[in-house]
Design an enzyme around this catalytic site. Structure first.
Site, mmCIF file in Angstrom:
data_model
loop_
_atom_site.group_PDB
_atom_site.id
_atom_site.type_symbol
_atom_site.label_atom_id
_atom_site.label_comp_id
_atom_site.label_asym_id
_atom_site.label_seq_id
_atom_site.Cartn_x
_atom_site.Cartn_y
_atom_site.Cartn_z
ATOM 1 C CG ASP A 1 -2.892 -3.960 -1.447
ATOM 2 O OD1 ASP A 1 -3.993 -3.417 -1.601
ATOM 3 O OD2 ASP A 1 -2.740 -4.970 -0.750
ATOM 4 C CG ASP A 2 -6.007 -0.465 -1.192
ATOM 5 O OD1 ASP A 2 -6.769 -0.589 -2.165
ATOM 6 O OD2 ASP A 2 -6.151 -1.078 -0.125
ATOM 7 C CE LYS B 1 -10.947 -2.778 0.332
ATOM 8 N NZ LYS B 1 -9.742 -3.628 0.349
ATOM 9 C CG ASP C 1 -1.849 -1.061 1.409
ATOM 10 O OD1 ASP C 1 -1.641 -2.122 0.821
ATOM 11 O OD2 ASP C 1 -2.839 -0.871 2.146
ATOM 12 N NE ARG D 1 -10.427 -1.859 -3.389
ATOM 13 C CZ ARG D 1 -9.699 -2.969 -3.212
ATOM 14 N NH1 ARG D 1 -10.206 -4.145 -3.513
ATOM 15 N NH2 ARG D 1 -8.480 -2.889 -2.776
ATOM 16 C CG HIS E 1 -5.328 -3.734 -5.287
ATOM 17 N ND1 HIS E 1 -5.374 -4.624 -4.242
ATOM 18 C CD2 HIS E 1 -4.712 -4.389 -6.308
ATOM 19 C CE1 HIS E 1 -4.808 -5.775 -4.613
ATOM 20 N NE2 HIS E 1 -4.397 -5.650 -5.852
#
Ligand SMILES: *[C@@H]1O[C@H](CO)[C@@H](O)[C@H](O)[C@H]1NC(C)=O
Ligand SMILES: *[C@@H]1O[C@H](CO)[C@@H](O)[C@H](O)[C@H]1NC(C)=O
Ligand SMILES: *[C@@H]1O[C@H](CO)[C@@H](O)[C@H](O)[C@H]1NC(C)=O
Ligand SMILES: *[C@@H]1O[C@H](CO)[C@@H](O)[C@H](O)[C@H]1NC(C)=O
Ligand SMILES: *[C@@H]1O[C@H](CO)[C@@H](O)[C@H](O)[C@H]1NC(C)=O
Length: 375
Positions: free
Chosen positions: A213-214, A270, A192, A268, A235
């Site tokens: 990743d993020d 979540k 991340d 996104r 991501h």
């Protein structure tokens, strides 16, 4: 904000002047008052010596020993730190962090040409924080108040890069995180860029992130802005996963004028299955995407232990969300949106135009989508 920034810029210029002072070991420059000295660090043991007494610290080439933190916590109020050289870290499987900064009115700047090199390949095993070797987080920006991190160049973090927690009024400007090497053999994982929790008044401006990743993940916090960013390989720009932590409220977030490319998804939100909390007043505006391989936009309320369950729950409602001027292309087979909601309300999509590489309108997958989300 502008006045504060002008003062900070003046201080940065002062710090740059001081950086001309080099030595084998730290030393005080002549112009420092007792207790306000300018000090230069070239070996690890110097750090502990300069921390309590210097308010202007220059860090040149430095090897941080295995299992040790470059510990810049509890700096004196108003301290500036300037990185001028190559900082490397010894190898050890441990949780880290490799670098940690805390204090009030702190300015940490990277001089062009400097590098903080995590040497992540020594830890990468494709398992990230889910197994294999224990990997150190890279940079704790915790309990950092009215401060600035500027122009830092970071390469190859073992796992997550910035962990921002308990911080207030922190500007992170023009930081580059380059974990491209982690793409080789899919070995870099959970790298991340910026993880934010329990913080407010955070501005991340002009960041460049290549990772797996993020690019940004906001788990909790208020008044958080991410703008003029570039995210590649990971991501995308995320809120969450929200839930099952001490703080489970995310509100007043603006993510704007940014680009997300070659990523699994771009934008996104979540939340965690069965958890409680809330997500509100989130705006994504003026975002360009390209080469998105799974979904352009994802809203899901079914996360658990890092994976979707397929069953959304309503304990962390998502409210007052705007997506405006979100445009770009998706890779072949990618879907426009994935919406899986049990409690989503007051959504506003305006000028969201995603096209697939084949020119066909990409499909969406929607369940429980609120009015305001075209599906
Ligand atoms: C150090 O600098 C601060 C801020 O400029 C000032 O308030 C303080 O009096 C100085 N301390 C000493 C010992 O000179
Ligand atoms: C943005 O950051 C890059 C470093 O990644 C830097 O070269 C550039 O000058 C920054 N732009 C602005 C407007 O600050
Ligand atoms: C939001 O954060 C910015 C940056 O620290 C600050 O200037 C502003 O006053 C904050 N806004 C609110 C409503 O707290
Ligand atoms: C929503 O968040 C933005 C910051 O992104 C803030 O400026 C605005 O005041 C917030 N709106 C409300 C109604 O709180
Ligand atoms: C939706 O967002 C757009 C862009 O911010 C704004 O112009 C419009 O008024 C909003 N619509 C509603 C119903 O709030």
């Amino acid at each position: 904000m502008q006045i504060t920034f002008a003062i900070l810029v003046a201080l940065l210029q002062f710090a740059t002047t001081v950086s001309a002072v080099h030595g084998r070991h730290w030393r005080r420059a002549q112009h420092g008052n007792a207790g306000n000295a300018s000090c230069t660090v070239t070996c690890f043991d110097d750090i502990a010596k300069v921390k309590g007494r210097c308010t202007s610290i220059t860090i040149g080439d430095l090897e941080v020993p295995a299992g040790k933190t470059l510990d810049l916590t509890k700096l004196k109020d108003g301290t500036s730190v300037l990185f001028t050289g190559l900082v490397t870290f010894g190898y050890k499987p441990w949780a880290g962090p490799l670098v940690s900064v805390s204090g009030t009115n702190i300015i940490v700047t990277g001089k062009p040409g400097h590098l903080l090199d995590g040497g992540g390949a020594r830890w990468w095993d494709g398992k990230g924080s889910n197994g294999g070797k224990t990997k150190p987080k890279f940079f704790f920006a915790r309990s950092l108040t009215s401060s600035v991190l500027k122009g830092l160049n970071i390469r190859n973090t073992p796992v997550h890069c910035f962990s921002i927690g308990g911080s207030k009024d922190l500007l992170i400007d023009s930081v580059t995180i380059d974990n491209k090497d982690g793409d080789k053999g899919d070995l870099g994982h959970n790298t991340d860029g910026f993880d934010v929790g329990s913080s407010s008044g955070i501005i991340i401006n002009n960041a460049t992130v290549y990772n797996q990743d993020d690019c940004l993940a906001i788990n909790s916090g208020r008044n958080i802005t991410f703008t003029n960013g570039y995210c590649s390989g990971g991501h995308g720009l995320s809120i969450g996963s929200v839930g099952n932590r001490a703080d489970n409220v995310v509100q007043d977030v603006l993510i704007s004028s940014s680009t997300v490319v070659n990523s699994a998804q771009a934008l996104r939100i979540k939340t965690i299955h069965g958890a409680t909390g809330s997500v509100s007043n989130i705006t994504y505006s003026n975002i360009k995407l390209a080469g998105i391989t799974k979904y352009g936009i994802v809203i899901q309320q079914d996360y658990l232990n890092g994976s979707p369950t397929g069953e959304p729950t309503a304990g962390v409602p998502i409210k007052h969300v705007t997506f405006s001027r979100v445009t770009g292309t998706l890779a072949t087979g990618a879907k426009n949106k994935y919406i899986l909601c049990a409690s989503c309300s007051n959504f506003n999509f305006s000028n969201v135009k995603l096209v697939s590489a084949t020119g066909l309108p990409p499909k969406s997958v929607c369940k429980g989508a609120p009015s305001g989300v075209p599906c």
